[in-house]
Design a protein around this motif. Structure first.
Motif, PDB file in Angstrom:
ATOM      1  N   MET A 587       0.826  -1.202   0.000  1.00 15.79           N
ATOM      2  CA  MET A 587       0.000   0.000   0.000  1.00 15.79           C
ATOM      3  C   MET A 587       0.861   1.254   0.000  1.00 15.79           C
ATOM      4  SD  MET A 587      -3.037  -1.089   2.594  1.00 15.79           S
ATOM      5  CE  MET A 587      -4.436  -0.425   1.764  1.00 15.79           C
ATOM      6  N   SER A 588       1.966   1.222   0.730  1.00 16.79           N
ATOM      7  CA  SER A 588       2.860   2.391   0.739  1.00 16.79           C
ATOM      8  C   SER A 588       3.411   2.653  -0.660  1.00 16.79           C
ATOM      9  CB  SER A 588       3.991   2.174   1.736  1.00 16.79           C
ATOM     10  OG  SER A 588       4.879   1.159   1.304  1.00 16.79           O
ATOM     11  N   ARG A 589       3.722   1.585  -1.397  1.00 18.29           N
ATOM     12  CA  ARG A 589       4.233   1.762  -2.760  1.00 18.29           C
ATOM     13  C   ARG A 589       3.151   2.321  -3.684  1.00 18.29           C
ATOM     14  NH1 ARG A 589       7.432  -4.060  -3.006  1.00 18.29           N
ATOM     15  NH2 ARG A 589       9.211  -3.416  -1.706  1.00 18.29           N
ATOM     16  N   ARG A 590       1.919   1.895  -3.511  1.00 16.74           N
ATOM     17  CA  ARG A 590       0.830   2.420  -4.347  1.00 16.74           C
ATOM     18  C   ARG A 590       0.616   3.909  -4.086  1.00 16.74           C
ATOM     19  NH1 ARG A 590      -3.981  -2.170  -4.513  1.00 16.74           N
ATOM     20  NH2 ARG A 590      -2.707  -3.877  -5.382  1.00 16.74           N
ATOM     21  N   SER A 592       2.903   5.995  -2.975  1.00 14.08           N
ATOM     22  CA  SER A 592       4.082   6.713  -3.470  1.00 14.08           C
ATOM     23  C   SER A 592       4.020   6.906  -4.982  1.00 14.08           C
ATOM     24  CB  SER A 592       5.362   5.944  -3.083  1.00 14.08           C
ATOM     25  OG  SER A 592       5.480   5.824  -1.683  1.00 14.08           O
ATOM     26  N   ARG A 593       3.467   5.939  -5.698  1.00 13.39           N
ATOM     27  CA  ARG A 593       3.387   6.069  -7.149  1.00 13.39           C
ATOM     28  C   ARG A 593       2.385   7.138  -7.579  1.00 13.39           C
ATOM     29  NH1 ARG A 593       4.093   0.248  -7.225  1.00 13.39           N
ATOM     30  NH2 ARG A 593       1.813  -0.032  -7.182  1.00 13.39           N
ATOM     31  N   ASP A 599       6.199  16.165  -3.521  1.00 19.52           N
ATOM     32  CA  ASP A 599       5.306  15.816  -2.421  1.00 19.52           C
ATOM     33  C   ASP A 599       6.012  14.873  -1.441  1.00 19.52           C
ATOM     34  OD1 ASP A 599       3.408  17.266  -3.885  1.00 19.52           O
ATOM     35  OD2 ASP A 599       2.875  15.460  -5.018  1.00 19.52           O
ATOM     36  N   THR A 600       5.357  14.652  -0.313  1.00 19.35           N
ATOM     37  CA  THR A 600       5.890  13.767   0.734  1.00 19.35           C
ATOM     38  C   THR A 600       4.815  12.801   1.176  1.00 19.35           C
ATOM     39  OG1 THR A 600       7.460  15.406   1.569  1.00 19.35           O
ATOM     40  CG2 THR A 600       6.842  13.640   3.077  1.00 19.35           C
ATOM     41  N   LYS A 631      -8.597   4.810  -5.299  1.00 19.61           N
ATOM     42  CA  LYS A 631      -8.802   3.713  -6.237  1.00 19.61           C
ATOM     43  C   LYS A 631      -7.605   2.765  -6.255  1.00 19.61           C
ATOM     44  CE  LYS A 631     -11.969   6.149  -9.381  1.00 19.61           C
ATOM     45  NZ  LYS A 631     -12.168   6.681 -10.760  1.00 19.61           N
ATOM     46  N   ALA A 632      -6.394   3.339  -6.142  1.00 18.89           N
ATOM     47  CA  ALA A 632      -5.202   2.490  -6.142  1.00 18.89           C
ATOM     48  C   ALA A 632      -5.195   1.561  -4.937  1.00 18.89           C
ATOM     49  CB  ALA A 632      -3.941   3.358  -6.151  1.00 18.89           C
ATOM     50  N   LEU A 633      -5.632   2.058  -3.785  1.00 23.93           N
ATOM     51  CA  LEU A 633      -5.652   1.223  -2.592  1.00 23.93           C
ATOM     52  C   LEU A 633      -6.776   0.191  -2.637  1.00 23.93           C
ATOM     53  CD1 LEU A 633      -4.901   3.866   0.191  1.00 23.93           C
ATOM     54  CD2 LEU A 633      -3.325   2.295  -0.911  1.00 23.93           C
ATOM     55  N   LYS A 634      -7.839   0.492  -3.386  1.00 19.77           N
ATOM     56  CA  LYS A 634      -8.969  -0.429  -3.434  1.00 19.77           C
ATOM     57  C   LYS A 634      -8.739  -1.566  -4.429  1.00 19.77           C
ATOM     58  CE  LYS A 634     -14.005  -0.400  -3.290  1.00 19.77           C
ATOM     59  NZ  LYS A 634     -15.237   0.394  -3.441  1.00 19.77           N
ATOM     60  N   ALA A 635      -7.742  -1.414  -5.296  1.00 20.10           N
ATOM     61  CA  ALA A 635      -7.448  -2.490  -6.244  1.00 20.10           C
ATOM     62  C   ALA A 635      -7.059  -3.747  -5.479  1.00 20.10           C
ATOM     63  CB  ALA A 635      -6.325  -2.066  -7.182  1.00 20.10           C
TER      64      ALA A 635
END
Length: 959
Positions: A587-590, A592-593, A599-600, A631-635
């Motif tokens: 999730m952290s990688r999603r 970050s992308r 940004d941070t 949406k990225a996290l819900k994938a």
């Protein structure tokens, strides 16, 4: 009110016959001081039957507590050192308590302190238990002080006294220890070389003056090895075991010095009586050497007095012989004057008049200087008589030898010839051939890292221009494979006959590993260990800087996202800690992308992430990026042979230039996130003023709970534990209930999580335990309980994590020993797994007090069987989910064998089994068939007051 409470505590102590300890001088721990000497503020008290009772220093609220500390070993009655520390800062700080085993300053001439172990254990009144650190020269404990806390520390002494105690900053203490390493190495190297050289001279020439001098040199070397702690570490000798060796070494120095003086001055030639005197003294010195292993302190006293008498009597003897023209005595006069000066300085040190950090090393260094001077005097005398032809080292050779021993690389730039010469070992270190680094300075400069070149060139130009000064700087030099190694360059200019700089010479020290370790420590301090993202501390720092830039004209106003994973705790319970860590990493990688380099993204807590969005200003773009993250996290996540789908609640706030801190802005995003959760999760909500009402409501509820505990609205009720074979009540579980004056009965599912969020769960758990213990004691005195009757109380995670609860239980059970066997403490597998090492320590300590231990919700974790072997549980509780017998879902076919296996396992391990949540007669019958004898639940009655349970117990006994 606070003064009345303190007065009441004093009266209780006075009536109980336990006089409170005198007031502590609380030491405020300074932030910018490397070391604080606590020797003058500690109070050493003798233990009373292996324990000490004391009143703690007042905390921030002025509250004084009464605590009791037991000796770490039963059957002993040690002394205890008491002192108090206060952290006035708003940050948690770590310090080291250091009690040196041996300190020469102040050790004394008569019955000197020869060193021993000082502190066995350190117990705090509150907070984290100090951790012992391995140190060969001192008892060292790492102490952690919470912000604004006042902690009373009780140090159990290994011996009867504690001469010195210091409070060090960890880095400063390491630097302090390391600062003497080079000095000790040089001193030992010089002493070893002197002893070996004088021994070789004796082997080569066989003259008596050399073995006498060599014996003194070896005795000094042995003393230094003991004083520097090398001999003790080499043979694993304890601090107390070094005392005879130290006394024997001092006796050896006195013996060999007397022998040197006698042989060098040829006293046997002056009168026959001198031989008899020498033989008698030799016998006494040998006896003194042996006596050191039986009475070290007395032997050391005699040795120090003998050294003083040797210095004075030897001086008058040497002076008398020198006045008569005896050449050996004339040569020895300067050395003996220096020896007298060393004796005077050593007396100042051991008497405590000189007690700085360099006092003890100076005594050792001075002793080596005396050895060198005596050896030089012996060699000079041998030269004057033509006895030897072995040359001594020149100063240049000596420096070259020292440089070789240090391991540094030579750097030499001949400016006139523009030629750089470096050690061949440096070329090998960089993977090059010998001589590959020699040549023009331009060739060398090309190897320096681009970021270091300007600094390197400027430093050299400054030396050439000013014709004085020195440079000490770190530079990075490229190796053969293109990687860079860090070197500490120390160079100085060399002036020629015309007054101009013609060379720049110095050394290069490889500090690659040290620099990498320092950078790694700095990175780990502000980054999350799992994801590598910035942690909350670094996030708030970056946000604060972003807010400062936003307040400038035309500044970019950042947006802040707070992302919380919905129902992540449920996922963790299903797949375990390790697998959930993998999910968090993905999730952290999603996240970050989805953001840009400007940004941070940071990990704030376990399943919460935060974003500082500075790359976009438009509200529409900000909302679009937030939606991309959602949406990225819900994938779906591919996890083994199945897919996992999670959602996230995202709170968004945009800085509006109003005065606010980084914490305030993050709080606004957090309120928006909680609002999103209230609306069902898997959504994005912007910060709005109405969200503040949630925070206000939470604070009101917390204050209401605190008031309820003070006003006695919360009390325990007891749910019976029944033997389903006999129908007898054999125990009860204490359950906390809240009878609110306006809201009526408050559900525990509401106020227990509230107590956990507000940090009041520890106080709530202590209240439950005290009420349960009081009710149990009342039953014991009034109705008489059955022999095996017990009362179980649930422990919260924070109670298991702190030792204050352990101290409270010790104090309670010491007043009523019979109460311990009636109480049983319940912990869940999740609590134990959060910190297994500390949990093992706490559970063993509780078990040692005599209370029972129950493992609640057995079988819902991932390592249940290992808990039964690792921790001292005597009871396991089967959760209600395993007891349900719904035939329509087929649960009876799966849970029956599980309960049967648990009961069989408990029988083999001699453990008590209790089934929870029993609600029907069918479930009772089912448990009877599965040989599960004890159960609790609505089928046997709801939770009741202590008086109601007492009536049932009396009816059960036929009264």
């Amino acid at each position: 009110m606070r003064h009345l409470l303190s007065l009441a505590c004093f009266l209780v102590f006075a009536l109980s016959g336990l006089a409170p300890a005198r007031g502590f001088e609380v030491i405020s721990v300074p932030e910018d001081v490397n070391a604080v000497n606590l020797s003058e503020v500690i109070e050493v008290v003798r233990g009373n039957d292996g324990r000490v009772q004391l009143s703690t220093a007042p905390d921030a609220d002025g509250i004084i507590r009464r605590i009791e500390v037991l000796a770490s070993e039963q059957g002993t009655n040690p002394s205890f050192a008491l002192f108090a520390l206060r952290n006035d800062s708003d940050q948690q700080i770590e310090r080291l308590l250091v009690a040196p085993f041996f300190r020469l300053p102040g050790s004394g001439v008569f019955q000197p302190d020869l060193g021993e172990a000082r502190v066995s254990a350190v117990t705090p009144s509150v907070g984290i238990r100090p951790v012992r650190l391995s140190d060969p020269e001192a008892d060292v404990f790492e102490v952690t002080l919470d912000p604004g806390s006042t902690v009373t520390l009780v140090a159990e002494l290994s011996s009867g006294n504690l001469p010195e105690l210091y409070l060090w900053q960890p880095n400063a203490y390491r630097d302090y220890v390391n600062s003497f390493t080079l000095f000790r190495g040089v001193v030992l190297g010089v002493a070893s070389l002197a002893a070996v050289f004088l021994t070789i001279m004796f082997v080569v020439k066989g003259r008596g003056v050399f073995p006498a001098t060599a014996a003194f040199a070896w005795a000094v070397l042995a003393y230094l090895l003991i004083d520097f702690g090398i001999l003790g570490r080499l043979f694993s000798i304890s601090a107390g075991g070094v005392q005879p060796l130290r006394a024997a070494a001092e006796a050896g120095i006195a013996t060999t010095l007397a022998g040197f003086l006698f042989i060098y001055l040829n006293l046997h030639r002056w009168h026959l009586r001198f031989i008899h005197l020498a033989l008698g003294l030799a016998a006494l010195f040998l006896a003194l050497f042996a006596f050191a292993f039986f009475q070290p302190a007395i032997a050391a006293t005699i040795s120090r007095l003998v050294l003083a008498m040797l210095g004075l009597s030897g001086f008058f003897l040497i002076l008398l012989l020198a006045l008569r023209g005896y050449d050996r005595a004339v040569l020895l006069v300067p050395t003996w004057i220096i020896f007298i000066a060393w004796l005077f300085y050593a007396w100042l040190v051991i008497s405590g008049q000189v007690s700085n950090d360099v006092a003890q090393p100076a005594v050792g260094g001075g002793l080596v200087l005396v050895v060198m001077l005596l050896g030089f005097t012996a060699v000079q005398h041998a030269f004057s008589e033509g006895q030897v032809s072995i040359g001594t080292l020149s100063e240049v050779e000596r420096r070259a030898l020292a440089l070789t021993g240090s391991g540094d690389f030579v750097f030499d730039w001949n400016i006139d010839r523009d030629r750089v010469t470096v050690s061949d070992e440096l070329a090998i270190r960089l993977g090059e051939k010998r001589g590959a680094l020699r040549g023009a300075i331009k060739r060398w400069l090309d190897r320096v890292h681009p970021d270091d070149r300007d600094r390197f060139r400027t430093a050299f130009d400054t030396l050439v221009e000013l014709r004085r000064g020195k440079v000490s700087s770190d530079i990075r030099v490229a190796g053969h494979d293109g990687t860079y190694r860090s070197f500490r360059m120390r160079v100085k200019p060399v002036l020629g006959g015309d007054g101009q700089v013609n060379r720049i010479v110095g050394t290069l020290q490889d500090v690659t590993e040290d620099r990498a370790a320092r950078e790694r420590l700095l990175h780990d301090a502000v980054h999350d260990s799992l994801t590598g993202l910035p942690n909350k501390q670094l996030f708030l720092d970056r946000l604060e800087r972003a807010l400062e830039r936003a307040r400038l004209p035309g500044g970019i106003k950042p947006a802040v996202f707070l992302i919380d994973i919905d129902r992540f705790m449920e996922l963790e319970e299903r797949i375990g800690h390790s697998a959930s860590d993998s999910v968090l990493l993905a999730m952290s990688r999603r996240i970050s992308r989805a953001i840009r380099p400007l940004d941070t993204v940071a990990r704030i807590t376990g399943d919460q992430f935060a974003v500082i969005l500075a790359s976009e200003q438009a509200a529409g773009k900000i909302a679009e990026i937030a939606e991309q993250i959602r949406k990225a996290l819900k994938a779906p996540f591919n996890f083994g042979d199945r897919d996992l789908t999670l959602s996230a609640s995202i709170g968004v706030t945009i800085y509006d230039s109003n005065p606010a801190s980084a914490a305030d802005v993050l709080r606004d995003a957090e309120l928006a996130m909680y609002y999103a959760k209230r609306l069902g999760g898997d959504r994005i909500e912007a910060y709005r003023a109405s969200a503040r009402s949630i925070s206000t409501y939470n604070r009101a509820s917390e204050e209401d709970l605190e008031r309820g505990m003070k006003d006695g609205e919360l009390h325990v009720q007891f749910q019976p534990v029944t033997d389903i074979i006999t129908g007898q009540i054999v125990g009860a579980e204490a359950l906390m209930r809240w009878n609110h004056p306006t809201r009526g009965a408050v559900n525990p599912d509401e106020f227990v999580p509230l107590a956990e969020r507000s940090g009041q769960i520890d106080k709530l758990g202590r209240l439950a335990f005290e009420q349960a213990a009081t009710q149990t004691r009342e039953w014991m005195n009034s109705i008489g309980l059955p022999e095996e009757f017990f009362v179980s109380v649930n422990l919260s995670p924070t109670q298991l994590a702190t030792e204050s609860m352990l101290a409270d239980m010790r104090s309670l059970l010491d007043r009523d020993k019979a109460l311990a066997s009636r109480l049983k403490l319940e912990v869940t597998e999740g609590q134990v797994m959060s910190n297994p090492e500390h949990s093992a320590y706490m559970l063993e300590a509780l078990h040692g007090l005599g209370v029972g231990l129950a493992l609640d919700d057995f079988g819902t974790g991932h390592s249940s069987l290992s808990y039964l072997h690792r921790f001292p549980f005597d009871t396991i509780k089967i959760p209600a989910a395993f007891v349900k017998m719904g035939t329509d879902t087929g649960i009876a076919h799966t849970q029956g064998p599980i309960i049967k296996a648990i009961v069989a396992l408990a029988r083999d391990l001699d453990l008590m089994v209790i089934a929870e949540g029993v609600e029907s007669l069918d479930e009772i019958e089912r448990l009877r068939q599965l040989n599960c004898r004890l159960a609790q639940g609505f089928a046997f009655g709801t939770a009741m007051t202590g008086a109601e349970l007492a009536r049932k117990l009396m009816a059960q006994q036929g009264r």
